[in-house]
Design an enzyme around this catalytic site. Structure first.
Site, PDB file in Angstrom:
ATOM      1  N   ARG A 119     -23.314   5.257 -15.796  1.00 19.12           N
ATOM      2  CA  ARG A 119     -21.910   5.029 -16.157  1.00 19.12           C
ATOM      3  C   ARG A 119     -21.345   6.288 -16.817  1.00 19.12           C
ATOM      4  O   ARG A 119     -21.180   6.348 -18.042  1.00 19.12           O
ATOM      5  CB  ARG A 119     -21.781   3.801 -17.050  1.00 19.12           C
ATOM      6  N   GLN A 124     -17.806   7.221 -11.457  1.00 24.90           N
ATOM      7  CA  GLN A 124     -16.986   6.005 -11.486  1.00 24.90           C
ATOM      8  C   GLN A 124     -16.703   5.455 -10.094  1.00 24.90           C
ATOM      9  O   GLN A 124     -16.674   4.237  -9.890  1.00 24.90           O
ATOM     10  CB  GLN A 124     -15.677   6.275 -12.225  1.00 24.90           C
ATOM     11  N   ASP A 127     -19.485   3.135  -8.902  1.00 25.82           N
ATOM     12  CA  ASP A 127     -19.886   2.059  -9.808  1.00 25.82           C
ATOM     13  C   ASP A 127     -19.663   0.682  -9.180  1.00 25.82           C
ATOM     14  O   ASP A 127     -18.638   0.042  -9.379  1.00 25.82           O
ATOM     15  CB  ASP A 127     -19.110   2.182 -11.125  1.00 25.82           C
ATOM     16  N   SER A 130     -19.203  -2.493 -11.509  1.00 30.04           N
ATOM     17  CA  SER A 130     -17.845  -2.715 -12.001  1.00 30.04           C
ATOM     18  C   SER A 130     -16.947  -3.288 -10.907  1.00 30.04           C
ATOM     19  O   SER A 130     -16.171  -4.216 -11.147  1.00 30.04           O
ATOM     20  CB  SER A 130     -17.253  -1.408 -12.529  1.00 30.04           C
ATOM     21  N   TYR A 224     -22.570  -1.186 -22.591  1.00 28.64           N
ATOM     22  CA  TYR A 224     -22.861  -2.586 -22.870  1.00 28.64           C
ATOM     23  C   TYR A 224     -22.956  -2.812 -24.373  1.00 28.64           C
ATOM     24  O   TYR A 224     -23.153  -1.879 -25.150  1.00 28.64           O
ATOM     25  CB  TYR A 224     -24.186  -2.996 -22.219  1.00 28.64           C
TER      26      TYR A 224
END
Length: 363
Positions: A119, A124, A127, A130, A224
């Site tokens: 991450r 991005q 990902d 997500s 997280y």
């Protein structure tokens, strides 16, 4: 590089790893794509649309392919189709399915787990956790609105005013924020909770109220929440149990990679909720945030509907596949610039995402 896209064989899986939109972009960037006949049908992408995008429709996507793009990891029969040195990109569950990783290693496969994409800013676009969590959060709000025996929005009618539903979303990650946004669009009064105080601003920016339970935890490097201590978990459960009767819907999204889902809602808290209330547990695949959740099922306990369905992205296969396909496209471009495989093991993305590799490739 030749990329093969097989038909997903996992029960209930309707997504496809690449859609025509990204196949066309790959074809223009030095890649050759072969799609197994019918691979995109369940996601509303017919074979003809792949052919128009420049893909070849084949009966065996593994043959002659240097890389295989999948959604779910290969089942036992599919392992025989993989060969040493072949690149595999999929959700491989490296933390919860070590035996599956060992089988891939035994075949000499160079496997990249979409869950293991770091991450970081430049990753991005890759990902997939997500992108698929966005789908889950959206669908969770729709499921809750469908099962709740009340309106979500406030209605002013000739028969009087109907108050809006009150929704509580536990966990303000990607899925939680999408659940908050969707519930707000449906007209509910929404509250959000997360042990990470840093997300309060994000919750409030979506028009929800941040619920302060007096339990906080720092954010880990991966974004997280850190796992709470046993004392903090007990205090959190007690606070939630006192607050849950105020809400018509609770959507839970708390997950820690490779660990059982944290238990947020004990059975006693469910018993205290209003009859007809709904819990949608997005952590069901890891055991559930609610003590009474049954993974893969929808049950009624203490007059409360508890939805523990798994793989929600597969219930919206068209857009879920589109988003996932863009993640795979970005990773393929990273691993094979200009269509030629060039694995740089000093690169954080490549080294972090790779879960098995041969000695020849490693060198």
């Amino acid at each position: 590089m030749k990329v093969g896209v097989p038909l997903e064989t996992t029960a209930g899986e309707r997504r496809v790893a690449l859609v025509p939109e990204t196949v066309k972009r790959l074809a223009g960037g030095g890649f050759e794509v072969s799609v197994e006949r019918g691979a995109g049908k369940a996601a509303s992408f017919p074979d003809a649309s792949y052919e128009e995008a420049g893909a070849a429709i084949v009966d065996d996507a593994y043959a002659d392919a240097e890389a295989i793009a999948k959604v779910q990891g290969p089942a036992e029969p599919e392992l025989d189709s993989l060969r040493s040195g072949q690149v595999l990109i999929a959700f491989l569950q490296p933390l919860s399915d070590p035996q599956g990783i060992e089988r891939l290693a035994g075949r000499g496969v160079v496997a990249f787990a979409m869950e293991s994409i770091p991450r970081i800013t430049r990753a991005q676009a890759m990902d997939a956790l997500s992108s698929q969590s966005t789908v889950s959060g959206y669908k969770a709000a729709l499921l809750a609105a469908d099962r709740l025996p009340k309106f979500f929005p406030m209605l002013m009618t000739a028969a009087g005013t109907v108050p809006p539903a009150k929704v509580l979303v536990l966990g303000a990650g990607v899925a939680g924020l999408q659940a908050i946004a969707t519930s707000r669009r449906l007209g509910a009064v929404v509250f959000g909770f997360d042990v990470r105080p840093v997300v309060k601003e994000q919750v409030e920016s979506l028009g929800a109220t941040f619920l302060d339970l007096g339990v906080t935890g720092e954010e880990t490097a991966g974004g997280y929440a850190r796992e709470l201590t046993e004392e903090e978990q007990t205090r959190q459960q007690q606070e939630l149990e006192a607050r849950l009767p105020d809400y018509d819907v609770v959507i839970t999204t708390a997950l820690i990679p490779g660990r059982p889902a944290p238990r947020l809602i004990p059975a006693s808290a469910v018993a205290a909720m209003r009859p007809g209330s709904v819990i949608v547990d997005l952590a069901a695949e890891a055991g559930g945030n609610c003590e009474l959740t049954e993974p893969g099922a929808e049950v009624v306990r203490e007059d409360v509907t508890i939805i523990g369905l798994t793989n929600l992205p597969s219930t919206m296969p068209s857009h879920a596949s589109q988003l996932y396909s863009r993640n795979v496209f970005a990773l393929l471009q990273h691993l094979a610039p200009e269509g030629e495989l060039a694995l740089d093991w000093d690169d954080e993305i490549t080294s972090s995402a790779c879960v098995t590799r041969t000695e020849e490739v490693a060198a």
